[in-house]
Design a protein around this motif. Structure first.
Motif, PDB file in Angstrom:
ATOM      1  N   CYS A 113       0.860  -1.175   0.000  1.00 45.28           N
ATOM      2  CA  CYS A 113       0.000   0.000   0.000  1.00 45.28           C
ATOM      3  C   CYS A 113       0.904   1.234   0.000  1.00 45.28           C
ATOM      4  CB  CYS A 113      -0.943   0.001   1.210  1.00 45.28           C
ATOM      5  SG  CYS A 113      -0.103  -0.039   2.798  1.00 45.28           S
ATOM      6  N   ALA A 114       0.372   2.347  -0.501  1.00 44.79           N
ATOM      7  CA  ALA A 114       1.228   3.540  -0.621  1.00 44.79           C
ATOM      8  C   ALA A 114       0.385   4.791  -0.512  1.00 44.79           C
ATOM      9  CB  ALA A 114       1.934   3.532  -1.975  1.00 44.79           C
ATOM     10  N   LEU A 168       1.179  -3.122  -9.409  1.00 44.36           N
ATOM     11  CA  LEU A 168       2.356  -3.212  -8.541  1.00 44.36           C
ATOM     12  C   LEU A 168       2.065  -2.710  -7.135  1.00 44.36           C
ATOM     13  CD1 LEU A 168       4.946  -1.940 -11.185  1.00 44.36           C
ATOM     14  CD2 LEU A 168       4.803  -4.267 -10.250  1.00 44.36           C
ATOM     15  N   ILE A 169       1.035  -1.891  -6.996  1.00 46.16           N
ATOM     16  CA  ILE A 169       0.586  -1.426  -5.676  1.00 46.16           C
ATOM     17  C   ILE A 169      -0.872  -1.852  -5.542  1.00 46.16           C
ATOM     18  CG2 ILE A 169       0.044   0.660  -4.335  1.00 46.16           C
ATOM     19  CD1 ILE A 169       2.828   1.185  -4.671  1.00 46.16           C
ATOM     20  N   ASP A 170      -1.203  -2.410  -4.374  1.00 47.86           N
ATOM     21  CA  ASP A 170      -2.568  -2.919  -4.214  1.00 47.86           C
ATOM     22  C   ASP A 170      -3.542  -1.850  -3.760  1.00 47.86           C
ATOM     23  OD1 ASP A 170      -2.009  -5.875  -4.592  1.00 47.86           O
ATOM     24  OD2 ASP A 170      -0.576  -5.351  -3.021  1.00 47.86           O
ATOM     25  N   GLU A 171      -3.049  -0.894  -2.967  1.00 48.89           N
ATOM     26  CA  GLU A 171      -3.986   0.056  -2.365  1.00 48.89           C
ATOM     27  C   GLU A 171      -3.323   1.425  -2.216  1.00 48.89           C
ATOM     28  OE1 GLU A 171      -7.045  -0.957  -1.414  1.00 48.89           O
ATOM     29  OE2 GLU A 171      -7.713   0.724  -0.176  1.00 48.89           O
ATOM     30  N   ILE A 172      -4.043   2.475  -2.632  1.00 48.07           N
ATOM     31  CA  ILE A 172      -3.556   3.833  -2.362  1.00 48.07           C
ATOM     32  C   ILE A 172      -4.228   4.274  -1.058  1.00 48.07           C
ATOM     33  CG2 ILE A 172      -3.425   6.221  -3.198  1.00 48.07           C
ATOM     34  CD1 ILE A 172      -1.982   4.474  -5.145  1.00 48.07           C
ATOM     35  N   LEU A 173      -3.417   4.667  -0.097  1.00 50.38           N
ATOM     36  CA  LEU A 173      -3.960   5.010   1.222  1.00 50.38           C
ATOM     37  C   LEU A 173      -4.416   6.462   1.268  1.00 50.38           C
ATOM     38  CD1 LEU A 173      -1.150   3.423   3.416  1.00 50.38           C
ATOM     39  CD2 LEU A 173      -3.370   2.419   2.840  1.00 50.38           C
ATOM     40  N   VAL A 174      -5.447   6.708   2.046  1.00 50.27           N
ATOM     41  CA  VAL A 174      -5.811   8.101   2.298  1.00 50.27           C
ATOM     42  C   VAL A 174      -5.615   8.371   3.795  1.00 50.27           C
ATOM     43  CG1 VAL A 174      -7.382   8.542   0.380  1.00 50.27           C
ATOM     44  CG2 VAL A 174      -8.235   7.353   2.389  1.00 50.27           C
ATOM     45  N   GLY A 175      -5.546   9.629   4.141  1.00 50.10           N
ATOM     46  CA  GLY A 175      -5.331   9.959   5.558  1.00 50.10           C
ATOM     47  C   GLY A 175      -3.956  10.555   5.749  1.00 50.10           C
ATOM     48  N   ASP A 176      -3.796  11.238   6.887  1.00 53.31           N
ATOM     49  CA  ASP A 176      -2.561  11.978   7.124  1.00 53.31           C
ATOM     50  C   ASP A 176      -1.445  11.084   7.638  1.00 53.31           C
ATOM     51  OD1 ASP A 176      -3.882  14.209   6.412  1.00 53.31           O
ATOM     52  OD2 ASP A 176      -4.454  14.760   8.490  1.00 53.31           O
ATOM     53  N   ALA A 181      -2.845   4.399   8.668  1.00 56.09           N
ATOM     54  CA  ALA A 181      -3.624   3.950   7.509  1.00 56.09           C
ATOM     55  C   ALA A 181      -3.171   2.556   7.074  1.00 56.09           C
ATOM     56  CB  ALA A 181      -3.459   4.945   6.362  1.00 56.09           C
ATOM     57  N   ALA A 182      -1.853   2.309   7.155  1.00 57.05           N
ATOM     58  CA  ALA A 182      -1.339   0.998   6.740  1.00 57.05           C
ATOM     59  C   ALA A 182      -1.801  -0.086   7.719  1.00 57.05           C
ATOM     60  CB  ALA A 182       0.180   1.040   6.660  1.00 57.05           C
ATOM     61  N   ILE A 183      -1.807   0.252   9.012  1.00 57.38           N
ATOM     62  CA  ILE A 183      -2.274  -0.729  10.011  1.00 57.38           C
ATOM     63  C   ILE A 183      -3.755  -1.046   9.765  1.00 57.38           C
ATOM     64  CG2 ILE A 183      -2.770  -1.049  12.484  1.00 57.38           C
ATOM     65  CD1 ILE A 183      -0.116   0.437  13.054  1.00 57.38           C
ATOM     66  N   ALA A 184      -4.527   0.011   9.481  1.00 56.30           N
ATOM     67  CA  ALA A 184      -5.961  -0.202   9.215  1.00 56.30           C
ATOM     68  C   ALA A 184      -6.124  -1.096   7.986  1.00 56.30           C
ATOM     69  CB  ALA A 184      -6.648   1.149   8.993  1.00 56.30           C
TER      70      ALA A 184
END
Ligand code: 3HC
Ligand code: NAI
Length: 704
Positions: A113-114, A168-176, A181-184
């Motif tokens: 995720c990124a 190549l990336i599964d998820e684009i994270l939102v949030g500060d 966000a990665a833990i969630a």
């Protein structure tokens, strides 16, 4: 456990944090730390593991300083196997730039995720290498062979959203907060019972590959690679990914990575990586030198250089005022800027609205009063000392106190220009290369009185406008153009001695130069050199000197712009072709001058053209014009298209052996005379001491 890598349990998620500033490179302690953390995670109550980095970026690659030294355990492949074999999903949380080995770590994780601003890429090719930890095997399995080939042979990073669309990336994270966000995200994977997704288990789809795909890719790349072997080996690795089981592909990748690691090309390109970063540092400048704010810039002269320089600033959002003599000249200058942007838009490299935004930042005027509020002025008018002095006098009168006053002069004395103001401490040289919006080099010229904060600010603004900066003291032609004199001289002398223009150019192009010096003369215009030589009063009285360039210019054969010079040019395609008339003329001239023509080897062409560069480089070093030999290499790679795979002229001298270069120069001196071949004392000294320019740099840096 090492301090640079820590492991903590946050609820049901294990968190591995890497903290190895500045770019979290995969030094031995990091590899060991990740391995130990993974071991802990396999034994605790975690249900998934997040791998994330502190500071400005996710892991930006292997630690390049470790290359060429004895390997230290654990190796990167061991770390990646441990990640892949984790019994709990491992999630890479990416910010900044996940590059090279860093991206390969992420690809070994089960999920990636990124945040939206992140970039990922495999830039190893830019160091003469290939991704050595599975990148060539995993990227094609996810993104397909063609996309992988493009990504890995270009070395260019892609944005998180592009990587997301490539799989190549599964998820684009939102949030500060990246980590929250990665833990969630990881918790979500656990809750949904997401499987342990391993890229190695994907069957690579080769259906869309036409027959002979890899062979034609090799051919295409070898044309572009200019003496580099890495591209070819990357194709072999991706071919292995398409044809062999994963472990055999990985094995092949390792072998070829090791081959490249010991290649002279990679040594040269790694030298340039560090040289480029070193060149931006000014030895005697205090670290905390205050910077002047640069929020608005003026460019004087909107010709070939001024327009391009204006674009450099507009491209990074800095407003520019272009000053010209009259409305016509101003209209022409702004028109060329628009035309250049249009070409970029047509190539699909810039969205049209961004072009308009950038053009909107460039305004024009014919009134110097309009630049009273700018923070920096860059003068780019005709190369005339009187005109430049006059303009700096005017700038002194109109510009606000503290404004930086820079000149883009190629040859004029920055100190004399500075004396035409009452603030020589604010005057500096900023020597861009043509085309200024494309060429990466910026020679920063330090005048006798240039103040520290002006230098520090110019270095910083240079980086901001995406230039590679190198510092030069004042001398005729500064570092780059001063060294060029002997290169051009010998290219012409070789014609009288027995070469054809195409033989000289071809030998240098095979070495890796983008264009040989005679073809380059035709491109720049033989009239330009002719006029410049007329202004010089200190040239030796030798009828052989620049004989052919002078004759051709006097015949009106100025090069490409007149359709003929050293070569003739197809009027439609501009293709260069040998011209028997020129070859005859050379023979006639040689005979008139009593020069006996003979067969000249490619080796001699390289020595005659490059050794004067090296010799002048040594003089430049001993005079303190350049700070380091490696700065000279940076100037030649980024300003003169010297092949990166050869590391610049001074690195090339080290590779050939400084003593061999010195001995050859002495031989040439004995054959051709002292005027052209007088060995630099520093070259002699290093040859006698058995030292290299790299050692000279190191000794001086250690002494500081
Ligand atoms: N190893 C060691 N040092 C590194 C490094 C690396 N991979 N990357 C950067 N550094 C150092 C620089 O030398 C510099 O040191 P300095 O301050 O002493 O001069 C410092 O980190 C900061 O670097 P930059 O000035 O370049 O910082 P930026 O913020 O401008 O750029 C970056 C950051 C985009 C990460 C840039 O540094 C970069 O492109 N780094 C190289 C990335 C790379 O090539 N990775 C692949 C390595 S090869 C590999 O991974 C092989 C694998 O496949 C097995
Ligand atoms: P150019 O001839 O293309 O442009 C010069 C411009 O300056 C013209 O548009 C002219 O109208 C304008 N000008 C003249 N007097 C002026 C004044 N008093 N006020 C405002 N504008 C004025 O020249 P070019 O090639 O752009 O060169 C400019 C400078 O850059 C020179 O010093 C040159 O040595 C240097 N340079 C040139 C390079 C090149 O490859 N062309 C490379 C690096 C530096």
């Amino acid at each position: 456990m090492s301090e640079v890598v820590s492991y903590k349990l946050k609820g049901n998620i294990g968190v591995i944090s890497v903290n190895n500033p500045p770019v979290n490179a995969l030094a031995q302690v990091v590899r060991e730390g990740i391995l130990n953390s993974l071991r802990l995670s396999q034994q605790d109550g975690s249900e998934a593991v997040v791998l994330h980095c502190e500071g400005r970026t996710f892991i930006a690659g292997a630690d390049i300083t470790e290359f060429g030294k004895p390997p230290k355990e654990p190796g990167l492949p061991e770390v990646l196997s441990a990640i892949e074999e984790s019994t709990k999903p491992v999630v890479a949380a990416i910010h900044g730039t996940a590059l090279g080995g860093g991206f390969e770590v992420a690809l070994a994780c089960h999920y990636r995720c990124a945040i939206g601003s992140a970039k990922v890429g495999l830039p190893e090719v830019k160091l003469g290498l290939l991704p050595g930890a599975g990148g060539t095997q995993r990227v094609p399995r996810v993104a397909g062979v063609k996309a992988a080939l493009d990504m890995i042979t270009s070395g260019n990073p892609v944005s998180a959203s592009k990587a997301n669309s490539m799989g190549l990336i599964d998820e684009i994270l939102v949030g500060d907060d990246l980590l929250d966000a990665a833990i969630a995200y990881a918790k979500g994977l656990v809750e949904s019972g997401a499987p342990l997704k391993r890229i190695r288990d994907i069957d690579l789809n080769t259906e869309d590959l036409e027959a002979g795909f890899f062979e034609s890719a090799r051919k295409k790349l070898s044309r572009r690679a200019r003496g580099q072997i890495a591209q070819d080996r990357i194709v072999s690795c991706i071919e292995a990914a398409a044809t062999l089981p994963m472990d055999e592909g990985l094995q092949r990748e390792r072998e070829l990575f090791q081959e490249l690691l010991t290649s002279p090309e990679s040594a040269a390109m790694r030298h340039i990586f560090f040289a480029e970063r070193q060149a931006a540092k000014i030895n005697d400048l205090p670290k905390n030198t205050a910077l002047r704010p640069i929020d608005k810039v003026a460019i004087i002269g909107g010709g070939t250089m001024g327009g391009g320089i204006a674009m450099c600033f507009a491209n990074v959002g800095i407003p520019v005022v272009l000053v010209e003599v009259d409305a016509d000249a101003l209209g022409r200058g702004l028109g060329i800027v628009r035309k250049n942007y249009n070409i970029t838009v047509q190539k699909g490299k810039l969205p049209e609205d961004q072009m308009e935004q950038r053009i909107g930042l460039i305004t024009g005027t014919t009134n110097y009063d309009d630049i009273a509020d700018v923070d920096m002025v860059i003068e780019a008018v005709f190369e005339s000392l009187d005109l430049k002095k006059q303009i700096f006098g005017k700038l002194d009168a109109v510009c606000k106190p503290g404004a930086i006053l820079a000149t883009n002069t190629s040859y004029q004395d920055v100190d004399i220009i500075a004396e035409s103001t009452a603030r020589p401490q604010d005057v500096v040289g900023m020597h861009f290369f043509s085309p200024a919006n494309v060429m990466k080099l910026l020679e920063v010229v330090r005048g006798e009185k240039t103040s520290d904060d002006v230098l520090a600010t110019v270095m910083q603004i240079g980086k901001k406008i995406k230039k590679v900066c190198a510092l030069s003291r004042v001398c005729y032609g500064f570092i780059g153009n001063r060294m060029l004199g002997g290169y051009g001289r010998e290219a012409q002398m070789l014609l009288l001695d027995g070469c054809t223009p195409s033989q000289v150019d071809a030998a240098l192009e095979r070495f890796g130069m983008a264009m040989g010096p005679l073809a380059m003369g035709d491109l720049a215009g033989l009239d330009v050199g002719y006029k410049a030589r007329q202004a010089l009063t200190n040239l030796p009285d030798d009828p052989r000197l620049y004989r052919m360039g002078t004759l051709l210019a006097e015949m009106g054969r100025y090069g490409q712009k007149t359709g003929s010079g050293y070569y003739k040019y197809d009027p439609e395609t501009r293709r260069r072709m040998s011209d028997p008339e020129v070859e005859e003329l050379i023979e006639e001239e040689a005979s008139k001058l009593g020069v006996e023509r003979r067969a000249v080897s490619d080796e001699e062409i390289l020595e005659r053209c490059f050794y004067p560069l090296i010799n002048e480089g040594a003089k430049i070093l001993e005079e303190g014009i350049a700070q380091r030999a490696s700065d000279i290499d940076v100037v030649y790679i980024y300003g003169y298209a010297f092949p990166a795979a050869k590391g610049g002229p001074m690195h090339y001298a080290d590779a050939v052996g400084v003593k061999n270069v010195y001995d050859k120069i002495c031989e040439f001196r004995d054959s051709y005379g002292e005027d052209y071949w007088s060995p630099a004392p520093l070259l002699k000294q290093l040859a006698e001491e058995g030292k290299s320019f790299a050692q000279w740099d190191k000794e001086r840096s250690d002494a500081q």
